[in-house]
Write a protein that holds these residues in place. Structure first.
Motif, short mmCIF file in Angstrom:
data_model
loop_
_atom_site.label_atom_id
_atom_site.label_comp_id
_atom_site.label_asym_id
_atom_site.label_seq_id
_atom_site.Cartn_x
_atom_site.Cartn_y
_atom_site.Cartn_z
N GLU A 1 55.89 -6.99 11.31
CA GLU A 1 54.92 -6.06 11.51
C GLU A 1 55.11 -5.07 10.51
O GLU A 1 54.21 -4.58 9.82
CB GLU A 1 54.93 -5.46 12.97
N HIS A 2 56.17 -4.48 10.36
CA HIS A 2 56.35 -3.34 9.43
C HIS A 2 56.19 -3.81 7.77
O HIS A 2 55.63 -2.91 7.19
CB HIS A 2 57.93 -2.82 9.40
N ILE A 3 56.44 -5.02 7.63
CA ILE A 3 56.29 -5.37 6.24
C ILE A 3 54.90 -5.60 6.04
O ILE A 3 54.16 -5.11 4.96
CB ILE A 3 56.87 -6.72 6.07
N LYS A 4 53.99 -6.03 6.91
CA LYS A 4 52.50 -6.10 7.05
C LYS A 4 51.86 -4.87 6.68
O LYS A 4 50.80 -4.68 5.90
CB LYS A 4 51.94 -6.78 8.12
N LEU A 5 52.46 -3.84 7.47
CA LEU A 5 51.77 -2.31 7.40
C LEU A 5 52.04 -1.75 5.84
O LEU A 5 51.41 -1.14 5.25
CB LEU A 5 52.52 -1.66 8.44
N LYS B 1 64.94 -19.50 8.05
CA LYS B 1 63.69 -19.47 8.69
C LYS B 1 63.20 -17.84 8.74
O LYS B 1 61.87 -17.64 8.34
CB LYS B 1 63.85 -19.84 10.08
N THR B 2 64.05 -16.92 8.96
CA THR B 2 63.62 -15.56 8.83
C THR B 2 63.42 -15.15 7.56
O THR B 2 62.42 -14.43 7.46
CB THR B 2 64.82 -14.65 9.55
N ALA B 3 64.04 -15.48 6.76
CA ALA B 3 64.02 -15.08 5.18
C ALA B 3 62.40 -15.54 4.90
O ALA B 3 61.88 -14.73 4.35
CB ALA B 3 65.00 -15.54 4.21
N LEU B 4 62.45 -16.88 5.13
CA LEU B 4 60.93 -17.22 4.59
C LEU B 4 60.01 -16.37 5.36
O LEU B 4 58.94 -16.51 4.75
CB LEU B 4 60.78 -18.86 4.99
N GLU B 5 59.98 -16.25 6.43
CA GLU B 5 58.93 -15.48 7.15
C GLU B 5 58.67 -14.11 6.56
O GLU B 5 57.50 -13.66 6.60
CB GLU B 5 59.40 -15.12 8.72
N PHE B 6 59.85 -13.49 6.18
CA PHE B 6 59.55 -12.21 5.55
C PHE B 6 58.85 -12.11 4.19
O PHE B 6 58.15 -11.59 3.84
CB PHE B 6 60.93 -11.34 5.33
N VAL B 7 59.29 -13.39 3.56
CA VAL B 7 58.64 -13.55 2.19
C VAL B 7 57.17 -13.78 2.32
O VAL B 7 56.13 -13.20 1.38
CB VAL B 7 59.31 -14.65 1.36
#
Length: 213
Positions: free
Chosen positions: A164-168, A189-195
């Motif tokens: 959410e913070h990355i998107k903001l 999986k988490t790393a890919l989600e953030f990228v």
């Protein structure tokens, strides 16, 4: 997508030894990570290790609280660059930001950027302590002051990065500014989600685990 090229291989634990820093640098070279991220006292040691490689050196400033004086942060940055840093990860003054002292926060970031020249400046917001509006403000101030990246966390706050913070943050910056997600990213999986959410760089001590999947 080569995940290893997104990773700042990080060791910022207070008990980190010189031997552990040497190992970190060797791992970064072996796995072709983008950079290593270390504390100021290890800037020279790490620079020596990665000098013959493509691995960049990121060094922290005002870490992890962000509450040292602007003069101290500027000196830390100057020393780190002199010792071989390619990038500076500085913690903004969280207390000042929350108190509405935006000019002071902006001036501090600008001062650090001015002494490191064309090298990369990442501003750590420590998002766990900020409201959404404060986060937006921090992004805007960082961009206005000439920073190259905004970064979520130190890894020493009450929480790390969130999607959410990355998107903001993505919505709050212009096209030339980048985002580094750090704090609690430990698997592929988490790393890919953030990228996929918009992170241009991942700060993690679990880089090998992430790329080994």
């Amino acid at each position: 997508m080569k995940l290893n090229h997104y990773i700042d291989h990080t060791l910022l634990k207070p008990e980190a030894s010189p031997q552990a820093i040497i190992k970190l640098c060797q791992e970064a070279i072996d796995y072709e990570f983008y950079a290593v991220c270390v504390s100021g006292c290890y800037a020279y040691l790490a620079a020596e290790q990665v000098r013959q490689s493509n691995v960049k050196l990121a060094v922290t400033v005002g870490f992890p609280l962000g509450s040292s004086t602007s003069e101290a942060k500027v000196q830390e940055a100057k020393i780190a660059i002199k010792q071989g840093a390619d990038e500076i990860d500085m913690v903004l003054n969280i207390g000042f930001l929350k108190a509405g002292l935006t000019e002071e926060v902006e001036e501090e970031i600008r001062s650090v950027k001015s002494v490191i020249g064309d090298r990369i400046l990442k501003v750590i917001l420590e998002t766990c302590y900020l409201s959404n509006s404060e986060m937006v403000k921090a992004c805007m101030i960082s961009e206005k002051a000439g920073a190259d990246f905004v970064k979520t966390s130190t890894g020493f706050g009450t929480a790390g990065a969130s999607i959410e913070h990355i998107k903001l943050m993505k919505q709050s910056i212009g096209g030339n500014m980048k985002i580094k997600a750090s704090g609690g990213i430990r698997d592929t999986k988490t790393a890919l989600e953030f990228v996929n959410a918009g992170a241009d760089r991942i700060g993690t001590s679990s880089g090998i685990q992430i790329v080994s999947g």
